[in-house]
Design an enzyme around this catalytic site. Structure first.
Site, PDB file in Angstrom:
ATOM      1  N   LYS A  20      -5.421  34.008  23.602  1.00  0.00           N
ATOM      2  CA  LYS A  20      -5.445  34.710  24.879  1.00  0.00           C
ATOM      3  C   LYS A  20      -4.040  34.758  25.499  1.00  0.00           C
ATOM      4  O   LYS A  20      -3.134  34.054  25.030  1.00  0.00           O
ATOM      5  CB  LYS A  20      -6.444  34.004  25.805  1.00  0.00           C
ATOM      6  CG  LYS A  20      -7.913  34.131  25.347  1.00  0.00           C
ATOM      7  CD  LYS A  20      -8.814  33.317  26.264  1.00  0.00           C
ATOM      8  CE  LYS A  20     -10.280  33.516  25.963  1.00  0.00           C
ATOM      9  NZ  LYS A  20     -11.131  32.661  26.841  1.00  0.00           N
ATOM     10  N   TYR A  60     -16.122  41.559  26.359  1.00  0.00           N
ATOM     11  CA  TYR A  60     -16.927  40.578  27.088  1.00  0.00           C
ATOM     12  C   TYR A  60     -18.181  41.202  27.721  1.00  0.00           C
ATOM     13  O   TYR A  60     -18.712  40.671  28.694  1.00  0.00           O
ATOM     14  CB  TYR A  60     -16.087  39.909  28.175  1.00  0.00           C
ATOM     15  CG  TYR A  60     -15.166  38.818  27.666  1.00  0.00           C
ATOM     16  CD1 TYR A  60     -15.674  37.720  26.974  1.00  0.00           C
ATOM     17  CD2 TYR A  60     -13.791  38.864  27.907  1.00  0.00           C
ATOM     18  CE1 TYR A  60     -14.835  36.701  26.527  1.00  0.00           C
ATOM     19  CE2 TYR A  60     -12.946  37.848  27.452  1.00  0.00           C
ATOM     20  CZ  TYR A  60     -13.480  36.771  26.767  1.00  0.00           C
ATOM     21  OH  TYR A  60     -12.645  35.758  26.330  1.00  0.00           O
ATOM     22  N   ASN A 123      -8.320  28.873  28.976  1.00  0.00           N
ATOM     23  CA  ASN A 123      -8.658  28.034  27.817  1.00  0.00           C
ATOM     24  C   ASN A 123      -8.079  28.544  26.494  1.00  0.00           C
ATOM     25  O   ASN A 123      -8.539  28.182  25.417  1.00  0.00           O
ATOM     26  CB  ASN A 123     -10.169  27.796  27.741  1.00  0.00           C
ATOM     27  CG  ASN A 123     -10.970  29.075  27.597  1.00  0.00           C
ATOM     28  OD1 ASN A 123     -10.395  30.158  27.542  1.00  0.00           O
ATOM     29  ND2 ASN A 123     -12.276  28.946  27.524  1.00  0.00           N
ATOM     30  N   HIS A 126     -10.096  32.422  21.941  1.00  0.00           N
ATOM     31  CA  HIS A 126     -11.447  32.991  21.867  1.00  0.00           C
ATOM     32  C   HIS A 126     -11.948  32.927  20.432  1.00  0.00           C
ATOM     33  O   HIS A 126     -11.162  33.104  19.490  1.00  0.00           O
ATOM     34  CB  HIS A 126     -11.452  34.454  22.314  1.00  0.00           C
ATOM     35  CG  HIS A 126     -12.758  35.137  22.005  1.00  0.00           C
ATOM     36  ND1 HIS A 126     -13.835  35.068  22.857  1.00  0.00           N
ATOM     37  CD2 HIS A 126     -13.169  35.821  20.900  1.00  0.00           C
ATOM     38  CE1 HIS A 126     -14.860  35.710  22.291  1.00  0.00           C
ATOM     39  NE2 HIS A 126     -14.485  36.170  21.111  1.00  0.00           N
ATOM     40  N   GLU A 137     -17.163  42.195  17.829  1.00  0.00           N
ATOM     41  CA  GLU A 137     -15.785  41.908  18.248  1.00  0.00           C
ATOM     42  C   GLU A 137     -14.757  42.378  17.210  1.00  0.00           C
ATOM     43  O   GLU A 137     -13.713  42.922  17.576  1.00  0.00           O
ATOM     44  CB  GLU A 137     -15.640  40.413  18.532  1.00  0.00           C
ATOM     45  CG  GLU A 137     -16.442  40.006  19.774  1.00  0.00           C
ATOM     46  CD  GLU A 137     -16.589  38.503  19.950  1.00  0.00           C
ATOM     47  OE1 GLU A 137     -15.977  37.738  19.175  1.00  0.00           O
ATOM     48  OE2 GLU A 137     -17.316  38.090  20.879  1.00  0.00           O
TER      49      GLU A 137
HETATM   50  P1  IDP Z   1     -16.462  30.985  24.989  1.00  0.00           P
HETATM   51  O1  IDP Z   1     -15.085  31.593  25.183  1.00  0.00           O
HETATM   52  O2  IDP Z   1     -16.344  29.532  24.642  1.00  0.00           O
HETATM   53  O3  IDP Z   1     -17.312  31.751  24.016  1.00  0.00           O
HETATM   54  P2  IDP Z   1     -18.078  32.164  27.105  1.00  0.00           P
HETATM   55  O4  IDP Z   1     -19.218  31.507  27.798  1.00  0.00           O
HETATM   56  O5  IDP Z   1     -18.370  33.257  26.154  1.00  0.00           O
HETATM   57  O6  IDP Z   1     -17.201  31.004  26.416  1.00  0.00           O
HETATM   58  O7  IDP Z   1     -17.105  32.691  28.238  1.00  0.00           O
HETATM   59  C1  IDP Z   1     -16.035  33.534  27.911  1.00  0.00           C
HETATM   60  C2  IDP Z   1     -14.810  33.089  28.648  1.00  0.00           C
HETATM   61  O8  IDP Z   1     -15.035  33.237  30.040  1.00  0.00           O
HETATM   62  C3  IDP Z   1     -14.426  31.612  28.486  1.00  0.00           C
HETATM   63  O9  IDP Z   1     -13.693  31.345  27.312  1.00  0.00           O
HETATM   64  C4  IDP Z   1     -13.596  31.394  29.718  1.00  0.00           C
HETATM   65  O10 IDP Z   1     -12.277  31.915  29.557  1.00  0.00           O
HETATM   66  C5  IDP Z   1     -14.320  32.239  30.745  1.00  0.00           C
HETATM   67  N1  IDP Z   1     -15.283  31.454  31.520  1.00  0.00           N
HETATM   68  C6  IDP Z   1     -16.455  30.957  31.094  1.00  0.00           C
HETATM   69  N2  IDP Z   1     -17.080  30.289  32.067  1.00  0.00           N
HETATM   70  C7  IDP Z   1     -16.265  30.373  33.155  1.00  0.00           C
HETATM   71  C8  IDP Z   1     -16.349  29.868  34.481  1.00  0.00           C
HETATM   72  O11 IDP Z   1     -17.312  29.205  34.873  1.00  0.00           O
HETATM   73  N3  IDP Z   1     -15.299  30.179  35.310  1.00  0.00           N
HETATM   74  C9  IDP Z   1     -14.232  30.906  34.910  1.00  0.00           C
HETATM   75  N4  IDP Z   1     -14.119  31.384  33.666  1.00  0.00           N
HETATM   76  C10 IDP Z   1     -15.118  31.120  32.804  1.00  0.00           C
HETATM   77 MG    MG Z   2     -18.141  33.634  24.148  1.00  0.00          MG
END
Ligand code: IDP
Ligand code: MG
Length: 162
Positions: A20, A60, A123, A126, A137
């Site tokens: 990212k 997303y 984080n 992805h 994707e």
């Molecule tokens: P993942 O990336 O581990 O698959 P997902 O639930 O698909 O997690 O969420 C996509 C992305 O959305 C996460 O990697 C993170 O960057 C962001 N995200 C997820 N939950 C939150 C939140 O509670 N607050 C802010 N950003 C979030």
């Molecule tokens: Mg995800």
């Protein structure tokens, strides 16, 4: 020849992995790629690109109703990303293991997020969460001709069940 999105459940399983914008800005491209390369997965596609808001939204799409969706799309399109496709047995599930939990605060040390990130909104990486999302994707970010189907002589030293 395998479809460019891979064949889940086989040695040709493929997953979409992205570094990212924060991972690129922080100079973690090589470190993240090394985790997948050292593990034994095969890199079959790679490019740097700056996601448009529209492409980030389609990537997303399943999170469109979440309260953090707008911020997530802004984050993902805030700078260039490194988009990749990695291939190998259980690449989707094991790729998620390498990334670690979504919230870096819960990600165990030894994982990418556990070692290199602090905050769920930053984080750094992805990874596809299942066979359907991997297909969606990979097709969202790559054209068929951008994915290379090639043998590696090392494969017999990396994969065997006996
Ligand atoms: P993942 O990336 O581990 O698959 P997902 O639930 O698909 O997690 O969420 C996509 C992305 O959305 C996460 O990697 C993170 O960057 C962001 N995200 C997820 N939950 C939150 C939140 O509670 N607050 C802010 N950003 C979030
Ligand atoms: Mg995800």
């Amino acid at each position: 020849k395998a479809p460019f999105t891979g064949v889940p459940g086989t040695d040709k399983e493929r997953t979409f992995i992205a570094i990212k914008p924060d991972g690129v800005q922080r100079g973690l491209i090589a470190a993240i790629i090394a985790r997948f390369e050292n593990k034994g997965f095969k890199l079959v596609a790679l490019k740097m690109l700056w996601p448009t808001k529209e492409k980030a939204e389609s990537h997303y799409a399943d999170l469109a109703t979440k309260p953090f969706f707008k911020g997530l799309v802004a984050y993902f399109s805030s700078g260039p990303i490194v988009a990749m496709v990695w291939e190998g047995k259980d690449a989707i599930k094991t790729g998620r293991v390498l990334l670690g939990a979504t919230n870096p605060a819960a990600a165990v040390p030894g994982t990418i997020r556990g070692d290199l990130a602090i905050s769920v909104g930053r984080n750094i990486c992805h990874g596809s969460d299942g066979p359907e999302s991997a297909v969606h994707e990979i097709a969202n970010w790559f054209a068929p001709e951008e994915v290379s189907d090639y043998p590696r002589s090392l494969d017999e030293w990396i994969v065997s069940d006996n």
